[in-house]
Write a protein that holds these residues in place. Sequence first.
Motif, PDB file in Angstrom:
ATOM      1  N   MET A   1       0.808  -1.225   0.000  1.00 49.50           N
ATOM      2  CA  MET A   1       0.000   0.000   0.000  1.00 49.50           C
ATOM      3  C   MET A   1       0.844   1.279   0.000  1.00 49.50           C
ATOM      4  O   MET A   1       0.303   2.358  -0.212  1.00 49.50           O
ATOM      5  CB  MET A   1      -0.943  -0.009   1.209  1.00 49.50           C
ATOM      6  N   GLU A   2       2.132   1.162   0.267  1.00 49.32           N
ATOM      7  CA  GLU A   2       2.974   2.382   0.278  1.00 49.32           C
ATOM      8  C   GLU A   2       3.393   2.703  -1.150  1.00 49.32           C
ATOM      9  O   GLU A   2       4.508   2.435  -1.576  1.00 49.32           O
ATOM     10  CB  GLU A   2       4.206   2.158   1.171  1.00 49.32           C
ATOM     11  N   LEU A   3       2.455   3.320  -1.863  1.00 54.43           N
ATOM     12  CA  LEU A   3       2.602   3.410  -3.323  1.00 54.43           C
ATOM     13  C   LEU A   3       3.752   4.299  -3.773  1.00 54.43           C
ATOM     14  O   LEU A   3       4.210   4.196  -4.907  1.00 54.43           O
ATOM     15  CB  LEU A   3       1.289   3.891  -3.932  1.00 54.43           C
ATOM     16  N   ASP A   4       4.236   5.175  -2.890  1.00 60.53           N
ATOM     17  CA  ASP A   4       5.351   6.029  -3.300  1.00 60.53           C
ATOM     18  C   ASP A   4       6.687   5.302  -3.175  1.00 60.53           C
ATOM     19  O   ASP A   4       7.703   5.801  -3.627  1.00 60.53           O
ATOM     20  CB  ASP A   4       5.365   7.310  -2.461  1.00 60.53           C
ATOM     21  N   GLU A   5       6.652   4.135  -2.546  1.00 60.61           N
ATOM     22  CA  GLU A   5       7.909   3.388  -2.409  1.00 60.61           C
ATOM     23  C   GLU A   5       8.077   2.394  -3.536  1.00 60.61           C
ATOM     24  O   GLU A   5       7.182   1.600  -3.818  1.00 60.61           O
ATOM     25  CB  GLU A   5       7.917   2.631  -1.070  1.00 60.61           C
ATOM     26  N   GLU A   6       9.238   2.439  -4.153  1.00 54.00           N
ATOM     27  CA  GLU A   6       9.543   1.457  -5.195  1.00 54.00           C
ATOM     28  C   GLU A   6       9.768   0.089  -4.553  1.00 54.00           C
ATOM     29  O   GLU A   6      10.391  -0.019  -3.501  1.00 54.00           O
ATOM     30  CB  GLU A   6      10.835   1.848  -5.922  1.00 54.00           C
ATOM     31  N   LEU A   7       9.275  -0.934  -5.192  1.00 51.77           N
ATOM     32  CA  LEU A   7       9.555  -2.310  -4.755  1.00 51.77           C
ATOM     33  C   LEU A   7      10.563  -2.887  -5.750  1.00 51.77           C
ATOM     34  O   LEU A   7      10.239  -3.066  -6.927  1.00 51.77           O
ATOM     35  CB  LEU A   7       8.271  -3.153  -4.763  1.00 51.77           C
ATOM     36  N   ASP A   8      11.757  -3.169  -5.264  1.00 48.12           N
ATOM     37  CA  ASP A   8      12.793  -3.654  -6.190  1.00 48.12           C
ATOM     38  C   ASP A   8      13.252  -5.070  -5.817  1.00 48.12           C
ATOM     39  O   ASP A   8      14.333  -5.494  -6.158  1.00 48.12           O
ATOM     40  CB  ASP A   8      13.995  -2.698  -6.210  1.00 48.12           C
ATOM     41  N   TYR A   9      12.394  -5.795  -5.107  1.00 43.33           N
ATOM     42  CA  TYR A   9      12.753  -7.125  -4.616  1.00 43.33           C
ATOM     43  C   TYR A   9      12.828  -8.162  -5.729  1.00 43.33           C
ATOM     44  O   TYR A   9      12.264  -7.988  -6.806  1.00 43.33           O
ATOM     45  CB  TYR A   9      11.711  -7.611  -3.600  1.00 43.33           C
ATOM     46  N   SER A  10      13.480  -9.271  -5.421  1.00 46.11           N
ATOM     47  CA  SER A  10      13.403 -10.457  -6.265  1.00 46.11           C
ATOM     48  C   SER A  10      12.092 -11.183  -5.947  1.00 46.11           C
ATOM     49  O   SER A  10      11.736 -11.314  -4.781  1.00 46.11           O
ATOM     50  CB  SER A  10      14.570 -11.405  -5.975  1.00 46.11           C
ATOM     51  N   VAL A  11      11.389 -11.626  -6.970  1.00 46.34           N
ATOM     52  CA  VAL A  11      10.164 -12.399  -6.757  1.00 46.34           C
ATOM     53  C   VAL A  11      10.334 -13.763  -7.435  1.00 46.34           C
ATOM     54  O   VAL A  11      10.431 -13.850  -8.658  1.00 46.34           O
ATOM     55  CB  VAL A  11       8.928 -11.663  -7.312  1.00 46.34           C
ATOM     56  N   CYS A  12      10.409 -14.790  -6.624  1.00 43.83           N
ATOM     57  CA  CYS A  12      10.578 -16.156  -7.140  1.00 43.83           C
ATOM     58  C   CYS A  12       9.233 -16.686  -7.614  1.00 43.83           C
ATOM     59  O   CYS A  12       8.253 -16.649  -6.870  1.00 43.83           O
ATOM     60  CB  CYS A  12      11.121 -17.063  -6.035  1.00 43.83           C
ATOM     61  N   VAL A  13       9.196 -17.183  -8.833  1.00 45.51           N
ATOM     62  CA  VAL A  13       7.955 -17.720  -9.405  1.00 45.51           C
ATOM     63  C   VAL A  13       8.143 -19.211  -9.689  1.00 45.51           C
ATOM     64  O   VAL A  13       9.081 -19.602 -10.384  1.00 45.51           O
ATOM     65  CB  VAL A  13       7.580 -16.966 -10.703  1.00 45.51           C
ATOM     66  N   CYS A  14       7.271 -20.023  -9.106  1.00 45.89           N
ATOM     67  CA  CYS A  14       7.322 -21.478  -9.329  1.00 45.89           C
ATOM     68  C   CYS A  14       6.080 -21.920 -10.095  1.00 45.89           C
ATOM     69  O   CYS A  14       5.011 -21.332  -9.947  1.00 45.89           O
ATOM     70  CB  CYS A  14       7.341 -22.237  -7.995  1.00 45.89           C
ATOM     71  N   GLY A  15       6.202 -22.977 -10.861  1.00 47.72           N
ATOM     72  CA  GLY A  15       5.037 -23.526 -11.559  1.00 47.72           C
ATOM     73  C   GLY A  15       5.438 -24.673 -12.460  1.00 47.72           C
ATOM     74  O   GLY A  15       6.589 -24.743 -12.902  1.00 47.72           O
ATOM     75  N   ASP A  16       4.480 -25.558 -12.708  1.00 43.53           N
ATOM     76  CA  ASP A  16       4.763 -26.726 -13.551  1.00 43.53           C
ATOM     77  C   ASP A  16       4.460 -26.465 -15.026  1.00 43.53           C
ATOM     78  O   ASP A  16       4.882 -27.228 -15.886  1.00 43.53           O
ATOM     79  CB  ASP A  16       3.940 -27.934 -13.066  1.00 43.53           C
TER      80      ASP A  16
ATOM     81  N   GLY B   1      11.746 -22.569 -10.645  1.00 48.56           N
ATOM     82  CA  GLY B   1      11.550 -24.004 -10.836  1.00 48.56           C
ATOM     83  C   GLY B   1      10.107 -24.446 -10.783  1.00 48.56           C
ATOM     84  O   GLY B   1       9.180 -23.633 -10.790  1.00 48.56           O
ATOM     85  N   PRO B   2       9.893 -25.757 -10.737  1.00 43.87           N
ATOM     86  CA  PRO B   2       8.532 -26.297 -10.702  1.00 43.87           C
ATOM     87  C   PRO B   2       7.875 -26.041  -9.345  1.00 43.87           C
ATOM     88  O   PRO B   2       8.516 -25.549  -8.417  1.00 43.87           O
ATOM     89  CB  PRO B   2       8.749 -27.797 -10.929  1.00 43.87           C
ATOM     90  N   LEU B   3       6.615 -26.390  -9.248  1.00 42.34           N
ATOM     91  CA  LEU B   3       5.861 -26.194  -8.010  1.00 42.34           C
ATOM     92  C   LEU B   3       6.505 -26.942  -6.825  1.00 42.34           C
ATOM     93  O   LEU B   3       6.341 -26.538  -5.670  1.00 42.34           O
ATOM     94  CB  LEU B   3       4.426 -26.689  -8.222  1.00 42.34           C
ATOM     95  N   ALA B   4       7.245 -28.002  -7.121  1.00 45.98           N
ATOM     96  CA  ALA B   4       7.941 -28.742  -6.066  1.00 45.98           C
ATOM     97  C   ALA B   4       8.906 -27.849  -5.291  1.00 45.98           C
ATOM     98  O   ALA B   4       9.260 -28.151  -4.154  1.00 45.98           O
ATOM     99  CB  ALA B   4       8.703 -29.930  -6.666  1.00 45.98           C
ATOM    100  N   CYS B   5       9.335 -26.750  -5.918  1.00 48.59           N
ATOM    101  CA  CYS B   5      10.292 -25.847  -5.262  1.00 48.59           C
ATOM    102  C   CYS B   5       9.605 -24.791  -4.392  1.00 48.59           C
ATOM    103  O   CYS B   5      10.282 -24.017  -3.709  1.00 48.59           O
ATOM    104  CB  CYS B   5      11.152 -25.140  -6.304  1.00 48.59           C
TER     105      CYS B   5
END
Lengths: 234, 234
Positions: free
Chosen positions: B163-178, B202-206
């Motif tokens: 919700m802190e819209l003035d703050e940039e989010l520069d994080y890593s976002v890990c995405v898993c899926g098969d 990686g896959p959902l197992a991760c």
Amino acid sequence: MSETVQKTIRYRVGIIGGTGNIGEGLARRICIGGKYDVSLGSRDPAKAETAADGVTCCLSERKCEIGATCSGGSNASVCDADIIILSVPFDKVESTIETIGKSAFENKIVVSLINPMLRFPKEKYFLPDRPAEGSAALAIKKMLPASAKLTTAFNNVASGKWMELDEELDYSVCVCGDDEEAKRIVMDLVASVSKLVPLDAGPLACAATIESITPLVITLAMRNGLKDVGVYFK
Amino acid sequence: MSETVQKTIRYRVGIIGGTGNIGEGLARRICIGGKYDVSLGSRDPAKAETAADGVTCCLSERKCEIGATCSGGSNASVCDADIIILSVPFDKVESTIETIGKSAFENKIVVSLINPMLRFPKEKYFLPDRPAEGSAALAIKKMLPASAKLTTAFNNVASGKWMELDEELDYSVCVCGDDEEAKRIVMDLVASVSKLVPLDAGPLACAATIESITPLVITLAMRNGLKDVGVYFK
């Protein structure tokens, strides 16, 4: 008035399995930091002595005048250190401790950087290979005498980075442990290495997550064209 | 010569449980990115409409002229979207899916950002609360029809940051899926939000590891005087 003599007392760090890439790189990094003397241990004491000579050479080449020393010997011989780092594969820990003798670890601060992994290189992912206890750390705790103060540290530093001494390491290093004083001492050790940032990551019960981050960063490297992925929490 | 008409087709994102802090913040961030229309779902459709009006207001206040729209309705009504984000507590997922009707999820891309946790605030640590399947993601996969393409994303972004819209989010976002295509589409969605960096994890197992990083960063915050700890893999 009595004269007080100030003397720098260095904690001594023993590295069991000190002739692998990680053990030897860690020894160099710790010695360069200058605050700890290091003993390298190996099943083959001659190999450990050669590795220790390599560290000493490297220190003198880098003109380190801080006087930290590195020696080599058997795995048992390094257990007189104040802090003992276990740097052997998980499936060798139990037999290594038994060969040395469990009593050598009484009251010692012991550090595990071990992350057992299941490898699926063809499918491009690695997974944590958790023992029944939930983590390598909790399994190793059962192998040690009750008086040993087990912590985890250095788990997620890419193994290739230890020996590249000209590269600064500025990663976050999560430290877990049930003994708060031992954890503080190990966090100080972490802080003495390059620009590593030690973080208190809770009791040993939290180590499973830290151990699982290593297969994750290997997976991230394989799938995203990265190399030696560093971990930062900030 | 025939005239070609170029039209921007926006994927539509539906957020189930869209009136919580995370759901509403995520809606704002996604709409500001301008590449997706968003529908907010709630058990109480009136509440979702109010939340959607809030998002629309916020867009116009910020003079976003990109034309992304946000609407609100029942949880079932948002399931006509291309990407459905599950933003409800883990113990409410099964009943929510049952109430909506499993068939609404046929062939859909579904995103879980859910991290079940055991909380020990007095002892200052949180742990992952893994279901028998090994992770929330693997448990949710079993609740969905086989044709649904489940991925995980956004798990480790501190809830206070959305919700802190003035703050940039520069994080890593890990995405898993098969499903590799679904994963790519979700990685594009991640990349549309602020400066988030999507990574194929990686896959959902991760996913178990990614889910466990949230209790870890909360533990790190509690124990090291930090706030809203960001996760970076680089």
